[in-house]
Design an enzyme around this catalytic site. Structure first.
Site, PDB file in Angstrom:
ATOM      1  N   LYS A   1      53.799  17.116  26.019  1.00  0.00           N
ATOM      2  CA  LYS A   1      54.836  18.161  25.974  1.00  0.00           C
ATOM      3  C   LYS A   1      54.447  19.108  27.089  1.00  0.00           C
ATOM      4  O   LYS A   1      53.907  20.196  26.854  1.00  0.00           O
ATOM      5  CB  LYS A   1      54.806  18.909  24.627  1.00  0.00           C
ATOM      6  CG  LYS A   1      55.483  18.187  23.481  1.00  0.00           C
ATOM      7  CD  LYS A   1      54.540  17.407  22.643  1.00  0.00           C
ATOM      8  CE  LYS A   1      55.283  16.541  21.632  1.00  0.00           C
ATOM      9  NZ  LYS A   1      54.453  15.398  21.208  1.00  0.00           N
TER      10      LYS A   1
ATOM     11  N   TRP B   1      49.403  19.532  26.484  1.00  0.00           N
ATOM     12  CA  TRP B   1      49.682  20.353  25.305  1.00  0.00           C
ATOM     13  C   TRP B   1      49.438  19.632  23.968  1.00  0.00           C
ATOM     14  O   TRP B   1      49.140  20.267  22.972  1.00  0.00           O
ATOM     15  CB  TRP B   1      51.115  20.936  25.305  1.00  0.00           C
ATOM     16  CG  TRP B   1      51.302  21.983  24.257  1.00  0.00           C
ATOM     17  CD1 TRP B   1      50.963  23.306  24.355  1.00  0.00           C
ATOM     18  CD2 TRP B   1      51.788  21.804  22.933  1.00  0.00           C
ATOM     19  NE1 TRP B   1      51.216  23.939  23.171  1.00  0.00           N
ATOM     20  CE2 TRP B   1      51.725  23.051  22.281  1.00  0.00           C
ATOM     21  CE3 TRP B   1      52.266  20.703  22.226  1.00  0.00           C
ATOM     22  CZ2 TRP B   1      52.126  23.232  20.954  1.00  0.00           C
ATOM     23  CZ3 TRP B   1      52.670  20.873  20.915  1.00  0.00           C
ATOM     24  CH2 TRP B   1      52.596  22.125  20.298  1.00  0.00           C
ATOM     25  N   ASP B   2      49.546  18.320  23.924  1.00  0.00           N
ATOM     26  CA  ASP B   2      49.443  17.641  22.616  1.00  0.00           C
ATOM     27  C   ASP B   2      48.471  16.472  22.668  1.00  0.00           C
ATOM     28  O   ASP B   2      48.726  15.419  22.086  1.00  0.00           O
ATOM     29  CB  ASP B   2      50.843  17.168  22.195  1.00  0.00           C
ATOM     30  CG  ASP B   2      50.939  16.880  20.705  1.00  0.00           C
ATOM     31  OD1 ASP B   2      50.072  17.367  19.942  1.00  0.00           O
ATOM     32  OD2 ASP B   2      51.865  16.161  20.296  1.00  0.00           O
ATOM     33  N   LEU B   3      47.345  16.654  23.365  1.00  0.00           N
ATOM     34  CA  LEU B   3      46.420  15.534  23.529  1.00  0.00           C
ATOM     35  C   LEU B   3      45.449  15.446  22.345  1.00  0.00           C
ATOM     36  O   LEU B   3      44.308  15.876  22.405  1.00  0.00           O
ATOM     37  CB  LEU B   3      45.653  15.633  24.854  1.00  0.00           C
ATOM     38  CG  LEU B   3      45.016  14.306  25.287  1.00  0.00           C
ATOM     39  CD1 LEU B   3      46.072  13.235  25.534  1.00  0.00           C
ATOM     40  CD2 LEU B   3      44.143  14.476  26.509  1.00  0.00           C
ATOM     41  N   HIS B   4      45.964  14.854  21.251  1.00  0.00           N
ATOM     42  CA  HIS B   4      45.101  14.550  20.107  1.00  0.00           C
ATOM     43  C   HIS B   4      44.795  13.056  20.113  1.00  0.00           C
ATOM     44  O   HIS B   4      45.298  12.309  20.953  1.00  0.00           O
ATOM     45  CB  HIS B   4      45.736  15.040  18.799  1.00  0.00           C
ATOM     46  CG  HIS B   4      47.111  14.501  18.546  1.00  0.00           C
ATOM     47  ND1 HIS B   4      47.328  13.213  18.125  1.00  0.00           N
ATOM     48  CD2 HIS B   4      48.344  15.063  18.682  1.00  0.00           C
ATOM     49  CE1 HIS B   4      48.635  13.022  17.984  1.00  0.00           C
ATOM     50  NE2 HIS B   4      49.276  14.126  18.330  1.00  0.00           N
TER      51      HIS B   4
END
Ligand SMILES: Nc1ncnc2c1ncn2[C@@H]1O[C@H](COP(=O)(O)OP(=O)(O)O)[C@@H](O)[C@H]1O
Ligand SMILES: [Mg+2]
Length: 304
Positions: free
Chosen positions: A217, A196-199
């Site tokens: 997340k 969900w938050d793979l930057h």
């Protein structure tokens, strides 16, 4: 040793959670001391932080280097340990200890100062990130994890209220457009373990492998819902190309091809991420939608 809470971290908890945020920050030094003691850890360098977590470099009793991560338990962070345990180090940082009661985790130590944000060529960084995402989303989500199907239905329930709060027809048009994509896909939400938050900042240089993912997340769902962070982070570089739609599609296609996804479905779930952000903004009382998100929705017209 008394841990000093970085001012920027205290400020972000105050901004996102008012009194509860301030109370959490006040209790943070004691919480850190408790786990240093319970897990027999020795501090080993300056603390790091994002906008949510405080991360202390530590050494365990057996001499191995680790990182103590402290963060409040919320809907988003609650399953982080379960996600990391499921991946068991396959593309992600290893989980060494966890206390679900307080959301505290002991992690394998990575290079906290070097992330994919520092790789100069964004497409090179994106290819590395995509390789990790492919491995992460190859795992089925474990039982009991929050599910994209529920998130999608929740979003659709909020659309009418959001539309009522937007004066500009352009904003309403794109919100409706995103909602229609989610409505079409909501019955097939997928079952993979998503990050969900793979930057770029959530991929750190490591020793066991060149790069590993941190800070998930997690939720269960379709990998198409995992593309957004890498599309809209490092945005200045998309702008600097002089052709934003082309830069967005280049990134999108790079990830879709690397993950082997259906292009249209991935575009639809990415519009789902745009919708999620639109809804959060309108819930916060904003009356105009973000130009970056509008630009992404517009660019994806070529794929949806
Ligand atoms: N396992 C780790 N080893 C070394 N540093 C880490 C580790 N995990 C996190 N960090 C550092 O702490 C920062 C914040 O951690 P992160 O898990 O990304 O929390 P947040 O949710 O606040 O972004 C990271 O950007 C990185 O610099
Ligand atoms: Mg982070």
């Amino acid at each position: 040793m008394r841990i000093k809470v970085p001012e920027a971290l205290a400020a972000s908890h105050l901004e996102y959670a008012d009194d509860a945020g301030a109370a959490w920050t006040d209790a943070l030094p004691a919480l850190a001391e408790r786990y240093l003691d319970e897990w027999d850890l020795r501090p080993d360098g300056e603390p790091r932080h994002g906008i949510v977590a405080l991360v202390l470099p530590v050494v365990r009793a057996d001499g191995t280097r680790a990182a103590l991560k402290l963060q409040p338990v919320t809907e988003e962070t609650a399953d982080e340990a379960l996600g990391l345990r499921t991946w068991a180090g396959d593309g992600s940082v290893l989980l060494l200890e966890a206390d679900p009661a307080t959301g505290t985790m002991l992690l394998e130590r990575l290079d906290g100062g070097r992330s994919l944000s520092a790789v100069p060529d964004v497409i090179e960084a994106l290819e590395i990130l995509t390789g990790l995402l492919r491995r992460l989303t190859a795992h089925p989500a474990p039982e009991g994890m929050r599910h994209l199907g529920d998130i999608a239905r929740g979003m659709l329930d909020g659309v009418d209220a959001a539309l009522a709060g937007l004066p500009r027809e352009r904003d309403r048009h794109w919100l409706r457009h995103c909602a229609s994509a989610v409505a079409e896909l909501a019955d097939e939400p997928g079952d993979r373990l998503l990050h969900w938050d793979l930057h770029y900042d959530n991929v750190l240089a490591a020793g066991r492998e060149p790069w590993l993912a941190i800070d998930p997340k997690p939720l269960a769902g379709d990998p198409g819902f995992d593309l957004m962070p890498a599309l809209w982070n490092r945005w200045e570089e998309a702008v600097a190309t002089g052709d934003v739609p082309r830069a967005v599609l280049l990134r999108f296609d790079c990830m879709v091809d690397g993950l082997g996804l259906d292009r249209r479905r991935a575009a639809g779930w990415t519009l789902g991420r745009v919708l999620q952000n639109f809804l959060w903004a309108t819930e916060d009382g904003e009356e105009e939608l973000s130009e970056i998100l509008l630009a992404i929705a517009e660019a994806l017209r070529a794929r949806w």
